[in-house]
Write a protein that holds these residues in place. Structure first.
Motif, short mmCIF file in Angstrom:
data_model
loop_
_atom_site.label_atom_id
_atom_site.label_comp_id
_atom_site.label_asym_id
_atom_site.label_seq_id
_atom_site.Cartn_x
_atom_site.Cartn_y
_atom_site.Cartn_z
N ASP A 130 -20.79 4.13 -0.48
CA ASP A 130 -21.02 3.46 -1.76
C ASP A 130 -19.75 2.69 -2.15
N TRP A 131 -19.68 1.43 -1.68
CA TRP A 131 -18.49 0.64 -2.00
C TRP A 131 -18.32 0.40 -3.50
N TRP B 126 -3.66 0.73 -1.08
CA TRP B 126 -4.43 1.95 -0.81
C TRP B 126 -3.53 3.12 -0.42
N ARG B 127 -2.46 2.86 0.32
CA ARG B 127 -1.57 3.91 0.81
C ARG B 127 -1.07 4.80 -0.32
N TYR B 128 -0.87 4.23 -1.50
CA TYR B 128 -0.22 4.95 -2.60
C TYR B 128 -1.18 5.34 -3.72
N ALA B 129 -2.48 5.13 -3.52
CA ALA B 129 -3.43 5.35 -4.60
C ALA B 129 -3.40 6.79 -5.13
N LYS B 130 -3.22 7.77 -4.26
CA LYS B 130 -3.22 9.16 -4.69
C LYS B 130 -1.93 9.57 -5.38
N VAL B 131 -0.83 8.97 -5.00
CA VAL B 131 0.47 9.45 -5.47
C VAL B 131 0.89 8.82 -6.80
N THR C 267 -12.86 3.12 2.67
CA THR C 267 -12.29 2.32 1.58
C THR C 267 -11.18 1.43 2.12
N ASN C 268 -10.30 2.01 2.92
CA ASN C 268 -9.22 1.21 3.52
C ASN C 268 -9.79 0.11 4.41
N VAL C 269 -10.72 0.45 5.27
CA VAL C 269 -11.29 -0.53 6.19
C VAL C 269 -12.08 -1.60 5.44
N THR C 270 -12.79 -1.21 4.40
CA THR C 270 -13.61 -2.17 3.67
C THR C 270 -12.76 -3.16 2.90
N VAL C 271 -11.62 -2.74 2.40
CA VAL C 271 -10.69 -3.69 1.78
C VAL C 271 -10.32 -4.78 2.78
#
Length: 392
Positions: A66-67, A117-122, A297-301
């Motif tokens: 679900d993009w 995306w790499r830093y979205a969680k932090v 999510t990373n690939v779809t970006v």
């Protein structure tokens, strides 16, 4: 995508992209029409991306992923676009919460194959440490730009920028945002960008944190190297021979690979997913670290922005950097968190030789994408390293 690269005011403007439904329909049609290669029995991941796993992932991508829901999650981050160096730059600008102490401005630099995306969680762990088991006094104002040719930033149409060029852009961006002094941190290509920020703007960068020391470049007498450094040189060369084919392609013929990777979402996923698995601390099971939604999510970006070719071309630009630049010593206080699952980790002797080493940690868990794999530990590393520099 719904952004207009030429529509800018002098300052940052809020940015919330929304995918065109027709682009998502086209993506699913391409996924369902994939012409699959064969693979030797029991090859697994030994020859590259595992056929069975990729089939499973692609089925999920076409039928269940679900993009719009993932896009809405990313939209919770405060995102903007601004002009810098003649390019439209997309970035996250997350300020410390009002309950936090005096915030330290921190620009986080991503690498390949990723983006902000790499830093979205932090990000929330850094802007509001008190809400996540930390000291409110360790709060940061966090800036995470997409490099030109990555994510939602513009793709250069002329000369491709190298890591030193991007460092200059980030210094300009920080000026635009009103930050005269700041810290910086990065991994992968972002480690090089952070390094050049410290080298070329030492009056502005109070301290620099990196997750790796880069592949070794030494212009002195090899006899000066310690046994640990020489062993690391050999390890790096062996890694390049066995794992570096992607980098050789990026450095020499990125445009050739870009045709297939831009046309086929399955080829794109294969190119990226193999690296997420190989470079992460997952013991060969990629979904021990990432969910399918996080991977896709990373690939779809990359797919929706059409940036795989432009991202790879940066390797070609970096390969042309003057070796004298690669040999410069960083005098700005430097910290390193060398996660045990990362690739080609340098020894202390090399870090002391090439930087003003102020901090070195070796977390037991986490790999090349530690901010996403182990966000809590990565946040702790940044808090610990930057704490002494907050009064400067």
């Amino acid at each position: 995508m719904t952004h207009a690269p030429d529509a800018f005011t002098p300052g940052p403007e809020p940015f919330t992209p929304t995918a065109d439904p027709a682009a998502l329909h086209d993506l699913r049609a391409r996924l369902r029409a994939t012409r699959w290669p064969d693979a030797p029995a029991h090859a697994g991941w030994s020859l590259g991306t595992d056929l069975d796993y990729l089939r499973e992932l692609v089925t999920y991508w076409a039928e269940e992923f679900d993009w719009p829901a993932q896009e809405a999650k990313l939209a919770r981050l405060p995102r903007f676009r601004v002009r810098a160096g003649g390019l439209g730059i997309h970035f996250v600008h997350a300020r410390a919460t009002a309950s936090a102490g005096a915030a330290l401005p921190l620009v986080l630099c991503h690498g390949w194959p990723d983006s902000f995306w790499r830093y979205a969680k932090v990000i929330p762990l850094l802007t509001d440490p008190g809400a996540h088991g930390g000291d409110p006094a360790d709060a940061f104002d966090v800036i995470v730009p997409d490099m030109p040719g990555y994510g939602y930033s513009d793709r250069p149409t002329g000369e491709v920028l190298d890591s030193r060029d991007v460092a200059g852009l980030w210094a300009e961006l920080m000026t635009t945002l009103g930050y005269e002094r700041f810290g910086t941190a990065g991994g992968d290509i972002g480690s090089h960008v952070s390094r050049y920020l410290a080298l070329d703007h030492p009056e502005r960068v109070m301290a620099v944190h990196r997750m790796d020391g880069g592949l070794p470049v030494f212009r002195g007498d090899p006899a000066e190297l310690t046994p640990e450094e020489r062993a690391w040189f050999e390890e790096a060369a062996a890694w390049g021979a066995s794992e570096g084919a992607y980098g050789a392609m990026h450095r020499t013929k990125p445009q050739t690979a870009a045709f297939g990777l831009t046309d086929s979402p399955v080829a794109l996923a294969a190119w990226i997913v193999e690296k997420l698995r190989a470079w992460s601390d997952c013991d060969g099971d990629i979904e021990r670290v990432y969910t399918k939604d996080e991977i896709l999510t990373n690939v779809t970006v990359y797919w929706l922005t059409g940036t795989i070719g432009s991202s790879m071309r940066m390797y070609h630009a970096n390969a042309a950097i003057d070796p004298a630049q690669l040999a410069r010593r960083v005098e700005v206080p430097s910290g390193f968190s060398l996660f045990r699952g990362d690739i080609v980790r340098p020894p202390r002797a090399w870090l002391e030789r090439t930087t003003n080493l102020a901090y070195l940690s070796e977390p037991e868990h986490g790999g090349h994408f530690a901010p996403f794999e182990q966000p809590e530990r990565y946040a702790e590393e940044l808090r610990a390293f930057f704490r002494p520099f907050r009064a400067h």
